[in-house]
Design a protein around this motif. Structure first.
Motif, mmCIF file in Angstrom:
data_model
loop_
_atom_site.group_PDB
_atom_site.id
_atom_site.type_symbol
_atom_site.label_atom_id
_atom_site.label_comp_id
_atom_site.label_asym_id
_atom_site.label_seq_id
_atom_site.Cartn_x
_atom_site.Cartn_y
_atom_site.Cartn_z
ATOM 1 N N THR A 153 66.020 -96.149 53.545
ATOM 2 C CA THR A 153 66.241 -94.731 53.234
ATOM 3 C C THR A 153 64.972 -93.916 53.442
ATOM 4 O OG1 THR A 153 67.790 -95.513 51.570
ATOM 5 C CG2 THR A 153 67.253 -93.195 51.500
ATOM 6 N N THR A 154 63.831 -94.502 53.143
ATOM 7 C CA THR A 154 62.565 -93.764 53.305
ATOM 8 C C THR A 154 62.384 -93.335 54.769
ATOM 9 O OG1 THR A 154 61.504 -95.926 53.501
ATOM 10 C CG2 THR A 154 61.265 -94.776 51.389
ATOM 11 N N ILE A 155 62.840 -94.151 55.691
ATOM 12 C CA ILE A 155 62.732 -93.781 57.113
ATOM 13 C C ILE A 155 63.782 -92.715 57.451
ATOM 14 C CG2 ILE A 155 62.918 -94.617 59.489
ATOM 15 C CD1 ILE A 155 61.891 -97.321 58.559
ATOM 16 N N LEU A 156 65.017 -92.908 56.933
ATOM 17 C CA LEU A 156 66.085 -91.929 57.228
ATOM 18 C C LEU A 156 65.761 -90.554 56.652
ATOM 19 C CD1 LEU A 156 69.232 -94.167 56.505
ATOM 20 C CD2 LEU A 156 68.298 -93.544 58.742
ATOM 21 N N GLU A 157 65.003 -90.538 55.552
ATOM 22 C CA GLU A 157 64.686 -89.272 54.871
ATOM 23 C C GLU A 157 63.352 -88.690 55.312
ATOM 24 O OE1 GLU A 157 66.112 -87.389 52.284
ATOM 25 O OE2 GLU A 157 67.973 -88.451 52.706
ATOM 26 N N LYS A 158 62.641 -89.375 56.168
ATOM 27 C CA LYS A 158 61.287 -88.961 56.526
ATOM 28 C C LYS A 158 61.296 -87.595 57.232
ATOM 29 C CE LYS A 158 57.140 -90.772 58.704
ATOM 30 N NZ LYS A 158 56.530 -91.875 59.440
ATOM 31 N N ASP A 159 60.391 -86.701 56.800
ATOM 32 C CA ASP A 159 60.329 -85.366 57.400
ATOM 33 C C ASP A 159 59.695 -85.392 58.788
ATOM 34 O OD1 ASP A 159 61.534 -84.194 55.344
ATOM 35 O OD2 ASP A 159 59.744 -83.319 54.422
ATOM 36 N N GLY A 160 58.674 -86.194 58.938
ATOM 37 C CA GLY A 160 57.928 -86.178 60.203
ATOM 38 C C GLY A 160 58.451 -87.175 61.214
ATOM 39 N N LYS A 161 57.700 -87.326 62.282
ATOM 40 C CA LYS A 161 58.065 -88.236 63.363
ATOM 41 C C LYS A 161 57.929 -89.692 62.893
ATOM 42 C CE LYS A 161 56.877 -88.613 68.163
ATOM 43 N NZ LYS A 161 55.721 -88.867 68.962
ATOM 44 N N PRO A 162 58.881 -90.568 63.220
ATOM 45 C CA PRO A 162 58.738 -91.976 62.820
ATOM 46 C C PRO A 162 57.580 -92.650 63.564
ATOM 47 C CG PRO A 162 60.940 -91.535 63.756
ATOM 48 C CD PRO A 162 60.117 -90.303 63.949
ATOM 49 N N THR A 163 56.960 -93.626 62.920
ATOM 50 C CA THR A 163 55.943 -94.429 63.611
ATOM 51 C C THR A 163 56.659 -95.315 64.637
ATOM 52 O OG1 THR A 163 56.177 -96.266 62.077
ATOM 53 C CG2 THR A 163 54.575 -94.562 61.471
ATOM 54 N N ASP A 164 55.874 -95.953 65.513
ATOM 55 C CA ASP A 164 56.490 -96.834 66.528
ATOM 56 C C ASP A 164 57.306 -97.942 65.856
ATOM 57 O OD1 ASP A 164 55.355 -95.310 68.442
ATOM 58 O OD2 ASP A 164 53.770 -96.739 68.976
ATOM 59 N N GLU A 165 56.752 -98.481 64.782
ATOM 60 C CA GLU A 165 57.436 -99.567 64.052
ATOM 61 C C GLU A 165 58.756 -99.074 63.441
ATOM 62 O OE1 GLU A 165 55.607 -101.258 60.442
ATOM 63 O OE2 GLU A 165 54.842 -102.770 61.855
ATOM 64 N N GLU A 166 58.718 -97.877 62.839
ATOM 65 C CA GLU A 166 59.933 -97.302 62.243
ATOM 66 C C GLU A 166 60.962 -96.999 63.333
ATOM 67 O OE1 GLU A 166 57.828 -95.037 58.426
ATOM 68 O OE2 GLU A 166 58.090 -93.969 60.304
ATOM 69 N N TRP A 167 60.473 -96.524 64.456
ATOM 70 C CA TRP A 167 61.366 -96.177 65.565
ATOM 71 C C TRP A 167 62.097 -97.412 66.071
ATOM 72 C CZ3 TRP A 167 64.151 -92.484 66.715
ATOM 73 C CH2 TRP A 167 64.646 -92.253 67.992
ATOM 74 N N GLU A 168 61.399 -98.550 66.118
ATOM 75 C CA GLU A 168 62.045 -99.804 66.536
ATOM 76 C C GLU A 168 63.198 -100.153 65.595
ATOM 77 O OE1 GLU A 168 61.825 -101.520 69.353
ATOM 78 O OE2 GLU A 168 60.561 -99.824 69.887
ATOM 79 N N LEU A 169 63.012 -99.919 64.303
ATOM 80 C CA LEU A 169 64.085 -100.184 63.331
ATOM 81 C C LEU A 169 65.264 -99.228 63.536
ATOM 82 C CD1 LEU A 169 62.325 -100.779 59.887
ATOM 83 C CD2 LEU A 169 63.809 -102.372 61.109
ATOM 84 N N ILE A 170 64.952 -97.950 63.737
ATOM 85 C CA ILE A 170 66.023 -96.952 63.939
ATOM 86 C C ILE A 170 66.846 -97.313 65.175
ATOM 87 C CG2 ILE A 170 66.476 -94.518 64.528
ATOM 88 C CD1 ILE A 170 63.911 -93.839 62.886
ATOM 89 N N LYS A 171 66.167 -97.740 66.217
ATOM 90 C CA LYS A 171 66.862 -98.041 67.481
ATOM 91 C C LYS A 171 67.816 -99.234 67.381
ATOM 92 C CE LYS A 171 64.274 -97.940 71.242
ATOM 93 N NZ LYS A 171 63.050 -97.915 72.093
#
Ligand SMILES: [Fe+2]
Ligand SMILES: [Fe+2]
Length: 218
Positions: free
Chosen positions: A88-106
């Protein structure tokens, strides 16, 4: 994390079943996953309700048969269930995701595909391909090996998904106007102007603040 009252959960699922009218949502595993997603990130389920409704109109505009429209609507409702595995912390994040977070989202289309594959392969293939029509596409492995109508249904869900994301308020942005949304999506070149217009006009008629799910438009 949202707190859900005991009485809200069955009501939500009853409405969802009526709204999308079918066996996929009646499957206990899917109901369970949706309940968990509602608790994990309520806005994703609200967004999914709107995407299903927009996709209904877009799929009809495409001329898909009633049966295929129905599967497209179900996939619209379930397209983001893979976000259950994104914190949820990634889904709610205001700013741009980090590369690591982006890999999870993808990973979320692959997760949706895996979750639905054994229950309804067509709904799985449509849901798992909803991020294939954009500048940096991503999907599940093997997503290109499908019948042509599955790609049409994916396109219907994808344009509905993108229109809802652009025209809704998010933590990091205000809602875009219909004009700006139309112009940007036409510039991207993944959807015909007719499909973009259909999706934007349905989304424009929905209230920004509303209960889940939105009432069916006529
Ligand atoms: Fe998505
Ligand atoms: Fe989405």
């Amino acid at each position: 994390m949202s707190l859900l009252k005991d009485t809200e959960q069955p009501n939500l699922l009853d409405i969802a079943n009526n709204f999308t009218g079918g066996a996929v949502l009646l499957h206990p595993q899917i109901n369970n996953t949706l309940s968990n997603l509602y608790i994990h990130h309520t806005d994703t389920v609200r967004h999914s309700g709107r995407v299903a409704q927009i996709a209904l109109f877009v799929a009809q505009e495409m001329g898909l048969s009633n049966e295929k429209v129905d599967l497209t609507v179900k996939a619209g409702f379930l397209h983001d269930i893979g976000k259950l595995e994104v914190p949820t912390t990634i889904l709610e994040k205001d700013g741009k995701p980090t590369d690591e977070e982006w890999e999870l989202i993808k990973q979320h289309p692959s997760t949706a595909f895996r979750t639905l594959e054994s229950i309804h392969p067509d709904v799985a293939a449509i849901s798992g391909g909803h991020h294939m029509f954009q500048r940096s596409p991503y999907a599940y492995p093997g997503a290109e090996r499908v019948a042509p109508w599955i790609n049409d249904a994916r396109r219907a869900v994808a344009v509905s998904d993108q229109v809802d994301a652009l025209m809704s308020k998010r933590g990091y942005k205000d809602p875009w106007s219909p004009e700006k949304t139309r112009a940007v999506l036409q510039g991207d070149g993944f959807f015909s102007p007719g499909l973009i217009d259909a999706a934007v006009s349905v989304r424009s008629r929905m209230n920004q603040v509303q209960v889940f799910p939105p009432p069916l438009l006529h």
